[in-house]
Design a protein around this motif. Structure first.
Motif, PDB file in Angstrom:
ATOM      1  N   SER A   6     -36.503 110.143  61.908  1.00 18.51           N
ATOM      2  CA  SER A   6     -37.207 109.954  60.649  1.00 18.51           C
ATOM      3  C   SER A   6     -37.660 111.291  60.252  1.00 18.51           C
ATOM      4  CB  SER A   6     -37.793 108.994  60.524  1.00 18.51           C
ATOM      5  OG  SER A   6     -38.993 108.993  61.294  1.00 18.51           O
ATOM      6  N   ILE A   7     -37.867 111.433  59.017  1.00 19.65           N
ATOM      7  CA  ILE A   7     -38.653 112.679  58.572  1.00 19.65           C
ATOM      8  C   ILE A   7     -39.865 112.463  57.628  1.00 19.65           C
ATOM      9  CG2 ILE A   7     -38.283 114.994  57.032  1.00 19.65           C
ATOM     10  CD1 ILE A   7     -35.469 115.111  58.280  1.00 19.65           C
ATOM     11  N   ASP A   8     -40.982 112.767  57.755  1.00 15.72           N
ATOM     12  CA  ASP A   8     -42.016 112.684  56.695  1.00 15.72           C
ATOM     13  C   ASP A   8     -42.070 114.223  56.091  1.00 15.72           C
ATOM     14  OD1 ASP A   8     -44.134 111.650  55.186  1.00 15.72           O
ATOM     15  OD2 ASP A   8     -45.681 112.177  56.600  1.00 15.72           O
ATOM     16  N   TYR A   9     -41.559 114.449  55.093  1.00 18.20           N
ATOM     17  CA  TYR A   9     -41.496 115.795  54.614  1.00 18.20           C
ATOM     18  C   TYR A   9     -42.593 116.002  53.777  1.00 18.20           C
ATOM     19  CZ  TYR A   9     -39.501 120.084  52.510  1.00 18.20           C
ATOM     20  OH  TYR A   9     -39.489 121.108  52.153  1.00 18.20           O
ATOM     21  N   GLY A  10     -43.287 117.248  53.961  1.00 16.66           N
ATOM     22  CA  GLY A  10     -44.514 117.733  53.127  1.00 16.66           C
ATOM     23  C   GLY A  10     -44.222 119.128  52.767  1.00 16.66           C
ATOM     24  N   LEU A  11     -44.944 119.746  51.980  1.00 20.65           N
ATOM     25  CA  LEU A  11     -44.763 120.969  51.387  1.00 20.65           C
ATOM     26  C   LEU A  11     -45.134 121.954  52.603  1.00 20.65           C
ATOM     27  CD1 LEU A  11     -44.786 123.007  48.970  1.00 20.65           C
ATOM     28  CD2 LEU A  11     -47.246 122.800  48.836  1.00 20.65           C
ATOM     29  N   LYS A  12     -46.113 121.598  53.443  1.00 20.15           N
ATOM     30  CA  LYS A  12     -46.404 122.763  54.393  1.00 20.15           C
ATOM     31  C   LYS A  12     -45.778 122.368  55.966  1.00 20.15           C
ATOM     32  CE  LYS A  12     -50.760 123.944  52.464  1.00 20.15           C
ATOM     33  NZ  LYS A  12     -52.261 124.235  52.756  1.00 20.15           N
ATOM     34  N   ARG A  13     -46.021 121.116  56.264  1.00 18.92           N
ATOM     35  CA  ARG A  13     -45.522 120.456  57.321  1.00 18.92           C
ATOM     36  C   ARG A  13     -44.709 119.283  57.286  1.00 18.92           C
ATOM     37  NH1 ARG A  13     -50.580 120.722  57.116  1.00 18.92           N
ATOM     38  NH2 ARG A  13     -50.844 118.743  56.668  1.00 18.92           N
ATOM     39  N   THR A  14     -43.882 118.857  58.321  1.00 17.45           N
ATOM     40  CA  THR A  14     -42.942 117.730  58.226  1.00 17.45           C
ATOM     41  C   THR A  14     -43.172 117.211  59.754  1.00 17.45           C
ATOM     42  OG1 THR A  14     -41.352 119.045  56.508  1.00 17.45           O
ATOM     43  CG2 THR A  14     -40.600 117.157  57.921  1.00 17.45           C
ATOM     44  N   GLY A  15     -43.466 115.868  59.578  1.00 16.76           N
ATOM     45  CA  GLY A  15     -43.323 114.957  60.874  1.00 16.76           C
ATOM     46  C   GLY A  15     -42.012 114.498  61.017  1.00 16.76           C
ATOM     47  N   ILE A  16     -41.737 114.414  62.356  1.00 20.10           N
ATOM     48  CA  ILE A  16     -40.479 113.828  62.791  1.00 20.10           C
ATOM     49  C   ILE A  16     -40.745 112.974  64.014  1.00 20.10           C
ATOM     50  CG2 ILE A  16     -38.300 114.607  63.793  1.00 20.10           C
ATOM     51  CD1 ILE A  16     -38.704 117.373  62.600  1.00 20.10           C
ATOM     52  N   ILE A  55     -35.453 109.281  55.581  1.00 21.05           N
ATOM     53  CA  ILE A  55     -36.425 110.225  54.929  1.00 21.05           C
ATOM     54  C   ILE A  55     -37.537 109.455  54.093  1.00 21.05           C
ATOM     55  CG2 ILE A  55     -36.649 112.256  53.445  1.00 21.05           C
ATOM     56  CD1 ILE A  55     -33.775 113.140  54.254  1.00 21.05           C
ATOM     57  N   GLY A  56     -38.648 109.638  54.170  1.00 27.23           N
ATOM     58  CA  GLY A  56     -39.680 108.891  53.515  1.00 27.23           C
ATOM     59  C   GLY A  56     -39.679 109.408  52.031  1.00 27.23           C
ATOM     60  N   SER A  68     -45.330 114.562  44.540  1.00 28.30           N
ATOM     61  CA  SER A  68     -44.262 115.414  45.414  1.00 28.30           C
ATOM     62  C   SER A  68     -42.849 114.974  45.520  1.00 28.30           C
ATOM     63  CB  SER A  68     -44.746 115.105  46.849  1.00 28.30           C
ATOM     64  OG  SER A  68     -45.027 113.750  47.167  1.00 28.30           O
ATOM     65  N   ALA A  69     -42.554 113.770  44.869  1.00 26.97           N
ATOM     66  CA  ALA A  69     -41.009 113.281  44.744  1.00 26.97           C
ATOM     67  C   ALA A  69     -40.000 114.573  44.611  1.00 26.97           C
ATOM     68  CB  ALA A  69     -40.756 112.110  44.015  1.00 26.97           C
ATOM     69  N   PRO A  70     -40.223 115.487  43.630  1.00 22.46           N
ATOM     70  CA  PRO A  70     -39.027 116.338  43.309  1.00 22.46           C
ATOM     71  C   PRO A  70     -39.003 117.363  44.592  1.00 22.46           C
ATOM     72  CG  PRO A  70     -40.456 116.139  41.455  1.00 22.46           C
ATOM     73  CD  PRO A  70     -41.033 115.286  42.644  1.00 22.46           C
ATOM     74  N   LEU A  71     -40.170 117.548  45.211  1.00 24.33           N
ATOM     75  CA  LEU A  71     -40.032 118.383  46.540  1.00 24.33           C
ATOM     76  C   LEU A  71     -39.343 117.814  47.768  1.00 24.33           C
ATOM     77  CD1 LEU A  71     -41.370 120.926  48.054  1.00 24.33           C
ATOM     78  CD2 LEU A  71     -43.013 119.099  48.937  1.00 24.33           C
ATOM     79  N   VAL A  72     -39.220 116.556  47.932  1.00 21.66           N
ATOM     80  CA  VAL A  72     -38.470 115.778  48.929  1.00 21.66           C
ATOM     81  C   VAL A  72     -37.239 115.751  48.199  1.00 21.66           C
ATOM     82  CG1 VAL A  72     -38.116 113.347  49.852  1.00 21.66           C
ATOM     83  CG2 VAL A  72     -40.662 114.311  49.483  1.00 21.66           C
ATOM     84  N   HIS A  73     -36.715 115.567  47.208  1.00 19.29           N
ATOM     85  CA  HIS A  73     -35.552 115.445  46.563  1.00 19.29           C
ATOM     86  C   HIS A  73     -34.650 116.861  46.637  1.00 19.29           C
ATOM     87  CE1 HIS A  73     -36.926 111.576  43.966  1.00 19.29           C
ATOM     88  NE2 HIS A  73     -36.340 111.403  45.196  1.00 19.29           N
ATOM     89  N   ALA A  74     -35.555 117.790  46.462  1.00 19.64           N
ATOM     90  CA  ALA A  74     -34.920 119.244  46.621  1.00 19.64           C
ATOM     91  C   ALA A  74     -34.614 119.353  48.099  1.00 19.64           C
ATOM     92  CB  ALA A  74     -35.759 120.218  46.242  1.00 19.64           C
ATOM     93  N   PHE A  75     -35.527 118.941  49.226  1.00 12.28           N
ATOM     94  CA  PHE A  75     -35.089 119.021  50.709  1.00 12.28           C
ATOM     95  C   PHE A  75     -34.012 118.126  50.934  1.00 12.28           C
ATOM     96  CE2 PHE A  75     -35.273 116.770  54.747  1.00 12.28           C
ATOM     97  CZ  PHE A  75     -34.930 117.939  55.575  1.00 12.28           C
TER      98      PHE A  75
END
Length: 138
Positions: A6-16, A55-56, A68-75
């Motif tokens: 699982s991925i908790d995606y963020g602008l700077k950091r991502t938790g896995i 993916i969260g 922040s949804a557009p950032l996650v969708h781009a990822f």
């Protein structure tokens, strides 16, 4: 049996977080810089068998996508280009950061340790994955 990641995606950091090989328990794996995430995943997928990536998906209380949804969708689009064969599933991640912070309090971490945002991201990914394992979404 392959793992689920699982991925908790963020602008700077991502938790896995990942499951054990029996897909029963979710455990925090790490937190990586978001701009290094795709390379980290490439290396991880070469070493470990993974059958699904969770993916969260950030949402607001009214169920609309958060800012922040557009950032996650781009990822997600970049992920699909790099790993076209890997199945992914997006899951509502509301409250995971608050639950992660509360988990840190409940486990007795000192205030200085609770300020570690990387740890919050990793715990959030773990909560997201464990919720998936416990749900009927499987």
């Amino acid at each position: 049996m392959p793992r689920i990641l699982s991925i908790d995606y963020g602008l700077k950091r991502t938790g896995i977080a990942v499951t054990d090989e029996l897909q029963i328990i979710a455990s925090g794996l790490t937190t990586v810089s978001s701009d290094e995430l795709l390379q980290f995943l490439k290396n991880y997928f070469q070493k470990e068998k993974v059958e699904l990536v969770i993916i969260g998906e950030p949402k607001q209380m009214n169920n609309l996508p958060s800012e922040s949804a557009p950032l996650v969708h781009a990822f997600i689009e970049a992920f699909k280009k790099h790993f076209p064969q890997m199945p992914i599933k997006s899951i509502d991640e509301r409250f995971t950061s608050k639950m992660a912070f509360q988990t840190m309090i409940d486990s007795g971490l000192k205030k200085k340790q609770r300020q570690n945002k990387a740890l919050i991201d990793e715990i959030s990914a773990t909560i997201l994955l464990q919720d998936y394992l416990n749900s009927s979404l499987r």
